[in-house]
Design an enzyme around this catalytic site. Structure first.
Site, short mmCIF file in Angstrom:
data_model
loop_
_atom_site.label_atom_id
_atom_site.label_comp_id
_atom_site.label_asym_id
_atom_site.label_seq_id
_atom_site.Cartn_x
_atom_site.Cartn_y
_atom_site.Cartn_z
N LYS A 171 1.87 11.97 -11.60
CA LYS A 171 1.47 10.82 -12.57
C LYS A 171 2.27 9.72 -12.52
O LYS A 171 3.61 9.79 -12.93
CB LYS A 171 1.31 11.29 -13.93
CG LYS A 171 0.11 12.21 -13.95
CD LYS A 171 -0.23 12.79 -15.51
CE LYS A 171 -1.45 13.53 -15.84
NZ LYS A 171 -1.53 13.96 -16.94
N ASN A 196 -1.54 19.29 -22.64
CA ASN A 196 -1.60 18.30 -23.65
C ASN A 196 -1.49 18.84 -25.10
O ASN A 196 -1.54 18.53 -26.12
CB ASN A 196 -2.93 17.56 -23.61
CG ASN A 196 -3.12 16.74 -22.52
OD1 ASN A 196 -2.09 16.14 -22.03
ND2 ASN A 196 -4.39 16.69 -21.88
N GLU A 244 -5.84 17.02 -13.08
CA GLU A 244 -6.12 17.03 -14.52
C GLU A 244 -7.71 17.28 -14.65
O GLU A 244 -8.15 16.64 -15.49
CB GLU A 244 -5.50 16.02 -15.26
CG GLU A 244 -5.69 16.56 -16.80
CD GLU A 244 -4.67 15.63 -17.67
OE1 GLU A 244 -3.70 15.19 -17.29
OE2 GLU A 244 -5.14 15.46 -18.84
N GLU A 253 9.45 19.64 -24.63
CA GLU A 253 8.55 19.91 -23.63
C GLU A 253 8.69 21.33 -22.86
O GLU A 253 7.93 22.07 -22.28
CB GLU A 253 8.59 18.84 -22.40
CG GLU A 253 8.09 17.56 -22.87
CD GLU A 253 6.64 17.33 -23.18
OE1 GLU A 253 5.86 18.37 -22.82
OE2 GLU A 253 6.50 16.20 -23.69
N HIS A 308 1.10 12.25 -30.16
CA HIS A 308 0.97 10.94 -29.66
C HIS A 308 0.62 9.79 -30.79
O HIS A 308 1.29 9.02 -31.02
CB HIS A 308 -0.14 10.82 -28.81
CG HIS A 308 0.55 10.93 -27.33
ND1 HIS A 308 -0.13 11.30 -26.26
CD2 HIS A 308 1.98 10.97 -26.59
CE1 HIS A 308 0.67 11.45 -25.22
NE2 HIS A 308 1.89 11.19 -25.59
N LYS A 337 5.35 24.21 -14.90
CA LYS A 337 4.37 23.16 -14.49
C LYS A 337 3.92 23.01 -13.10
O LYS A 337 2.75 22.64 -12.91
CB LYS A 337 5.00 21.87 -15.06
CG LYS A 337 4.37 20.62 -14.80
CD LYS A 337 4.74 19.26 -15.56
CE LYS A 337 3.68 18.21 -15.18
NZ LYS A 337 4.23 17.00 -15.89
N HIS A 373 0.04 17.14 -27.85
CA HIS A 373 0.20 15.92 -27.75
C HIS A 373 -0.81 15.14 -28.55
O HIS A 373 -0.77 13.80 -28.51
CB HIS A 373 0.13 15.55 -26.30
CG HIS A 373 1.54 15.91 -25.62
ND1 HIS A 373 2.00 16.98 -25.79
CD2 HIS A 373 2.45 15.11 -24.91
CE1 HIS A 373 3.49 16.93 -25.09
NE2 HIS A 373 3.44 15.74 -24.68
N HIS A 376 9.83 10.83 -28.29
CA HIS A 376 8.68 11.44 -27.85
C HIS A 376 8.72 13.10 -28.46
O HIS A 376 7.80 13.59 -29.04
CB HIS A 376 8.47 11.45 -26.51
CG HIS A 376 7.46 12.13 -25.92
ND1 HIS A 376 6.07 11.66 -26.16
CD2 HIS A 376 7.24 13.17 -24.92
CE1 HIS A 376 5.21 12.45 -25.52
NE2 HIS A 376 5.90 13.50 -24.92
N ARG A 389 0.81 -1.28 0.07
CA ARG A 389 -0.04 -0.05 0.09
C ARG A 389 0.97 1.35 0.01
O ARG A 389 0.37 2.55 0.24
CB ARG A 389 -0.82 -0.08 1.41
CG ARG A 389 -2.10 -1.19 1.12
CD ARG A 389 -3.27 -0.48 1.75
NE ARG A 389 -4.48 -1.67 1.76
CZ ARG A 389 -4.40 -2.44 2.71
NH1 ARG A 389 -3.98 -2.32 3.67
NH2 ARG A 389 -5.33 -3.31 2.38
N ARG A 422 -4.71 21.91 -15.80
CA ARG A 422 -3.73 20.73 -16.39
C ARG A 422 -3.79 20.35 -17.64
O ARG A 422 -2.64 19.85 -18.28
CB ARG A 422 -3.56 19.74 -15.22
CG ARG A 422 -2.28 18.85 -15.72
CD ARG A 422 -2.17 18.03 -14.24
NE ARG A 422 -0.87 17.27 -14.53
CZ ARG A 422 -0.34 16.33 -13.60
NH1 ARG A 422 -0.87 16.48 -12.28
NH2 ARG A 422 0.79 15.77 -13.88
N1 GLY Z 1 2.46 15.17 -19.08
C1 GLY Z 1 1.43 15.99 -18.88
C2 GLY Z 1 1.13 15.99 -17.37
O1 GLY Z 1 2.02 15.63 -16.43
O2 GLY Z 1 0.06 16.47 -17.00
#
Ligand code: GLY
Length: 354
Positions: A137, A235, A227, A179, A242, A217, A238, A257, A115, A231
């Site tokens: 994330k 994107n 998000e 980025e 992507h 960021k 992207h 990428h 956990r 947030r």
């Molecule tokens: N890479 C996009 C984010 O962290 O939301």
């Protein structure tokens, strides 16, 4: 190189000569055991630098094969099994030393093992230093869908040492730089202007660029950690990027990428101009700079339908509409924009004709 400290939510990011921070982190946490997760590349090229910088003996090094293709559940099982066999308990610490795959998957394994055990992110690629290192994330690819299983969970700390960039090829550095450019375009015109002064990436002040990029960021994820809204501006570039990354991989002409995101930013810059009042003059500025750094890739029209299908299955979509974040002007983006197939095709033709 002095250190710069950035506080995000409940953790701190240290940029610069930051690895020595591990000693105070360990002093504070008093972990029962300390493990380092690496892939075979970071074991060879980055672990010696970490060991040089810290006077801590690690209980074990867990090595996994490198590459996105290994960011899977079977690799997680191997990591969890190693942790069990090494008697890791809930007060053990995992240090993730590597790029985005190591950070995302190591963080995922740590935050689910018993956990959740504490983990420290030590990102070693420019891409992971400016993007994956911040915002919590974590995850893995499942059913061939990128990051389709995962969670939000913060590390104890993030230690960014730009010295690791010396282990990267110029192509990888250029990829990560996309980025940083994106952060300027969506949120910080000044950062964008700093970027446009840089034509030779070899002489860039990476520490400063990383800090400025992280500050953008940080502000975004502090406002919207899960998000739900703001947030999503991250994107930009992207949705198409992507799709480009996937089809080029299938076509055996893989792009890194950031190279795919550069294509995405050009095509979505065009979409911004036809959908979102992004001026022709600013589109011109964006186009000139991104082309100068990345050049133009050949993506044949025969790949467009496949790309469109990928965009239709993008996890950001809602109500079966393809979701974009587009620019309003340099330094400001807007979320939840859509475009139809014809407009997307037009944006790809714009790119092909540059
Ligand atoms: N890479 C996009 C984010 O962290 O939301």
């Amino acid at each position: 190189m002095a250190q710069k400290k950035i506080n995000v939510q409940d953790y701190q990011i240290n940029v610069g000569d930051s690895l020595s921070e591990l000693a105070s982190i360990c002093g504070r946490l008093e972990p029962t055991r300390i493990f380092v997760l690496v892939d075979e590349m970071t074991e060879k090229f980055c672990l010696p630098h970490l060991q040089d910088k810290v006077d801590i003996s690690f209980d074990s090094i867990i090595t996994i094969p490198s590459g996105e293709k290994n960011k899977t559940l079977p690799t997680c099982e191997k990591i969890w099994r190693r942790l069990f066999n090494l008697n890791a308990d809930r007060k053990s610490l995992l240090i993730n030393l590597g790029g985005g795959v190591i950070g995302d998957m190591g963080g995922f394994c740590a935050s689910t093992y018993m956990r959740g055990i504490p983990f420290v992110q030590v990102p070693t690629t420019l891409l992971s230093q400016v993007d994956a290192s911040i915002g919590g994330k974590l995850g893995i690819d499942y059913y061939e869908l990128k990051n389709s299983i995962g969670l939000f969970c913060n590390p104890v700390s993030v230690l960014i040492d730009p010295t690791f960039l010396e282990t990267l090829s110029p192509r990888e550095v250029r990829s990560g730089y996309a980025e940083i450019i994106k952060h300027g375009l969506i949120y910080d015109r000044k950062l964008w202007e700093i970027c446009t002064q840089i034509t030779d990436l070899k002489s860039a002040d990476w520490k400063e660029l990383i800090v400025q990029s992280l500050l953008v960021k940080k502000e975004i994820v502090d406002h919207d950690p899960r998000e739900k809204g703001l947030r999503k501006i991250l994107n930009f570039g992207h949705t198409i990027g992507h799709a480009v990354e996937s089809v080029m991989m299938e076509d055996d002409r893989p792009l890194l990428h950031g190279e795919a995101i550069a294509v995405g930013m050009l095509a979505e810059g065009y979409l911004s101009s036809i959908k979102n009042s992004f001026s022709v003059e600013e589109l011109q500025l964006l186009t000139e700079y991104i082309l100068e750094i990345y050049g133009r890739k050949e993506i044949g029209t025969e790949l467009y339908n496949n790309m469109f299908n990928k965009m239709l299955h993008d996890k950001k979509n809602e109500n079966q509409e393809i979701n974009f974040s587009l620019l309003k002007k340099i330094g400001k983006a807007e979320i939840n924009q859509t475009a139809d197939k014809e407009q997307i095709r037009e944006s790809l033709s714009f790119y092909s004709n540059l």
